[in-house]
Structure formats: C-alpha cells, structure tokens
Write an enzyme that holds these catalytic residues in place. Structure first.
Site, PDB file in Angstrom:
ATOM      1  N   CYS A 109       0.861  -1.179   0.000  1.00 47.60           N
ATOM      2  CA  CYS A 109       0.000   0.000   0.000  1.00 47.60           C
ATOM      3  C   CYS A 109       0.899   1.231   0.000  1.00 47.60           C
ATOM      4  O   CYS A 109       2.007   1.182  -0.520  1.00 47.60           O
ATOM      5  CB  CYS A 109      -0.949  -0.013   1.192  1.00 47.60           C
ATOM      6  SG  CYS A 109      -0.134  -0.023   2.798  1.00 47.60           S
ATOM      7  N   ALA A 110       0.446   2.319   0.590  1.00 46.82           N
ATOM      8  CA  ALA A 110       1.204   3.563   0.510  1.00 46.82           C
ATOM      9  C   ALA A 110       2.509   3.519   1.300  1.00 46.82           C
ATOM     10  O   ALA A 110       3.467   4.206   0.957  1.00 46.82           O
ATOM     11  CB  ALA A 110       0.349   4.735   1.008  1.00 46.82           C
TER      12      ALA A 110
END
Length: 459
Positions: free
Chosen positions: A27-28
């Site tokens: 993810c981020a």
C-alpha cells in the site's frame, strides 16, 4: 540506510526465501506478504533492518512498514523473488484465509495506484477554492472553470479509473473494462435518467432501473471481477484464433446490461446506505464524532484497516458531495503523533532516537505519512501512542464543533492544507495545532519510561 536492492534481498532471505513467499502486495507505506509457513519468518531480524520502521504481525496478516519508498522496495523485492514460484503461488488458494485481510489487500491493490492522482487533483481544487476566497480568481471566469474541470474530472470518471486498476488486479483486459463502464457515463445513457434516477428502461423486454453512475466505484469493481471470470473461462475454452473478436463482443454484449440491471443498482443502493450511515454518525454530535474518529484513526492505521473506511466511506462521500468531514478528522491523527514525536525529540538524550523523531515529524508534515511515528515511537514506547491519540481526539472535537470539511482525499500534512480551503480552513488549521500540541504536552506529562528513550525529566 541500506540500498533498496540490499534491503529487498535481506527481506526475502529473512522471510524464508522465495519458496516461502506465497504472494506480496503493498500500500502507501507497507509491504503485505503472505507466507506458506509464518514460522520460517525471522520477525525480530526484519524489525531491526535499517529501512524497516516496524512490523504488524496479527492473525489478519503480516505487514512490514517501510515508508513512502515502499514502491521501490516492492519492485526490487519482486526482482529477487523467484518468478516461477510466485506465479504459481498467486494462483494457489491457502486453506487459512482471513476475510478482512483479503478485503484490505484487494482495496489497497485497486486504490493505491490512484492515490497520487486523488491527492494532486485535491490540491489543485484546494488552491482554486483558496484563490476564489481571496478574490484572486473570479468564480465566473473561464480560468476558474478550466481549473475546476481539471480538479474534478477524476471523480466524474472515477468508474473508468477504478475499472483500469481493477482490471490490473483481476488480470483482465483494462480496455474492455473501460468500454463497459464507459457506456454508463455516456451522454445518451445519462439522458435516460429522470430526476434522481430509479426510473425503468427496457432491454430486450426486461425492465431495468437507471441511475447516475458517475463517481461510483462499487459497480466498476464488481463488473470487472465478473469480466475476469468470463474472460479467463473463454480463453481456456475458445481457440486462440477467436480470442480477438469473440471475447470482446461477448463481454460487451453481456456485461453492459448486467452492470445496468444488477451491479449498478446494487452499488447505488449500497452507496446510499453508506451515505446514510455517514450522515447518521455525523448528525449524532459533530464534536463527539470528531473526537472519536480522530482518537481511533491511528489505531486503525496501526492495524492496517484504515483503508476500509477510506474507500468505503470517505472517497465515495467526496465523489458524491465534493467534501468530507471525516478526512479532516483523520488528519488530526497525523498531527497528534507528530506532536508526540516532537516531545521525544525535545527530551530524549538518545541522538539516534532524536534523529528518528525528526524524520517521523518531517514525514507527517511533508507527505502526510504517519506510520514511522506510530511504529517507531508509539508502538515501541506506548505512551506516545496514547498521547498522540488523545491529542488527535482533542483536535477532532474542535473541528467537529465548527463543522470542518475537506474538499479532497489527501493525507493530512502541511503540504495538503490547501485541500481544506473554504470557510472552515481556519478551524482546520487550529484543530491541527491543537492535535500537535496536545500530543506533545501529553507525551511530556505521561513520560516515556523505557530506558532506551533516555528522556530527561519535565520541569
């Protein structure tokens, strides 16, 4: 810090090698691997790697917190991962699956590629609104119109963007996916909608309700998933010579009416239900709502489940209404932890910890990424996490009292403040300050007992 390649190589070794890695996404800020045998993973050694901020080891999944350069580490990791075992394992279903972990991984894979675009369009929208508020740009000018269109087109065409990322996730044709979802936002389809929608049209004698699907994402995800099932089936059953013509024709013929008659209405009613829940929460008491959301957001981030409310509540709300209060409340969590980190920076005699604290603060201020502060300081020393959450709750309560809203999906930081431009901007800034100083003061009061922190006493 170790080079990206060296870090990726060491991670693979400590995970038990390529034969133990079943799949991996990111993810981020974090890697999300799945293993055949978690007992082979050397968790403590991974935690101590230079370049790893922390790990989350729960029944719902294993996560390695890297930071904003996680994409580079992921690409390097994939390079070292045995491609044969990876491709086979990605097709293998394990017996021990966790529904929440699967859902989060799915959401992350679909929405992560869109985050830079969502943030960029949000900032452009914020700067435009700020220019309007200051009288620098007339709302009647064509310049304002062009800037508004540039900033809001991402939400109008969100079904198409989600169709592309979903197609990548489900390993199906993104071009066919865009064509299918594009039919629902063409002007002739929009012209079929009467009022708020729900009126019936007929397709081969079958009645179907029609709604406005611009900005909606649920129909896109469901449709592309079904597309992948049908496309993979036809590729196995049909001769290669027929793939190019037959498969697109059948998919368009079947899926456009399916999304209009089934997935579209289903997604629309789900969106209405979610909107009603959000409205109910917001109307109970904005002060309480702001305090609760701000106070628990770092906990959601800590367990990696914040993507569920992000994608099921906040992004759809912004797409539908152009603003959200919840994105403002979530930003307080970042500044509460930044304040806690600043207290450690001021009081700690441990030079390495002071440097890390400053890095964690910078990460929040410049990129809105709070994981370094959560895992490197909050989880490690406990009281900074408590103080950060309480500071965020205070800031969220203040924002709730003045009905603060944000105009875009952005991570809360100094650089994204323009995304909150409007009548409540002043209250947003003060709310962030309350969160920051609340987290800082409470950390100083509660103290950090761990000897590693080498904290001086507050006078």
């Amino acid at each position: 810090m170790e080079s990206t390649e060296a870090l990726a190589r060491r991670l693979l070794e400590l995970m038990g090698g390529s034969e133990n890695v079943q799949s991996i996404t990111h993810c981020a800020t974090r890697l999300r691997p799945q293993f055949k045998d978690r007992n082979l993973v050397q968790k403590k050694d991974i935690q101590e790697l230079d370049g790893v901020t922390g790990i989350v080891d729960k029944d719902s999944g294993f996560q390695i917190v890297i930071g904003t350069n996680v994409g580079e580490v992921y690409e390097a990791f994939i390079k070292y991962l045995d491609s044969t075992s990876t491709s086979e394992d990605l097709k293998t279903e394990t017996k021990e699956r966790h529904l929440l972990n699967d859902f989060v991984a799915l959401v992350v894979s679909i929405f992560s590629p869109l985050l830079p675009l969502l943030a960029g369009s949000g900032l452009l929208r914020g700067f435009t609104i700020l220019a309007n508020e200051l009288g620098w740009l007339s709302t009647e000018s064509t310049t304002n119109l062009m800037l508004t269109l540039a900033a809001t087109s991402v939400f109008y065409f969100l079904p198409l963007l989600v169709a592309v990322t979903s197609a990548n996730r489900f390993k199906t044709s993104p071009y066919i996916a865009v064509a299918i979802l594009g039919a629902l936002i063409m002007p002739d389809f929009i012209n079929l909608i009467q009022g708020d929608g729900g009126n019936l049209i007929r397709f081969f004698g079958i009645s179907m309700p029609v709604f406005n699907y611009t900005s909606q994402v649920i129909p896109a995800i469901l449709t592309v998933w079904l597309q992948s099932v049908l496309e993979h089936f036809m590729k196995r059953k049909l001769p290669n010579s027929l793939h190019m013509i037959v498969i697109p024709t059948i998919l368009l013929f079947i899926l456009v009416p399916v999304v209009v008659g089934v997935f579209g209405p289903l997604g629309n009613y789900l969106s209405i239900g979610i909107a009603n829940i959000v409205g109910w929460l917001a109307n109970i008491n904005q002060i309480v709502t702001g305090a609760v959301i701000g106070g628990i957001w770092n906990i959601l981030i800590m367990f990696g489940v914040h993507w569920a409310p992000n994608t099921m509540v906040i992004i759809p709300e912004i797409a539908r209404t152009g603003h959200s209060a919840f994105i403002a409340y979530g930003a307080t969590a970042n500044f509460g932890m930044a304040g806690a980190a600043f207290a450690i920076f001021m009081r700690s005699r441990n030079q390495k910890l002071k440097t890390f604290s400053l890095t964690a603060i910078t990460s929040v201020f410049l990129s809105g990424i709070v994981e370094p502060a959560i895992y490197g300081l909050g989880v490690k020393f406990k009281t900074p996490l408590v103080a950060g959450c309480l500071g965020a709750a205070l800031g969220g309560a203040f924002m709730g009292a003045f009905d603060v809203i944000g105009n875009a999906f952005v991570f809360g930081g100094l650089t994204t403040i323009p995304a909150f431009a409007g009548p409540t901007l002043w209250a947003y800034v003060i709310g962030l300050a309350i969160s920051f100083f609340g987290g800082m003061i409470l950390t100083l009061i509660l103290g950090v007992k761990d000897p590693e922190a080498e904290m001086t006493q507050t006078k």
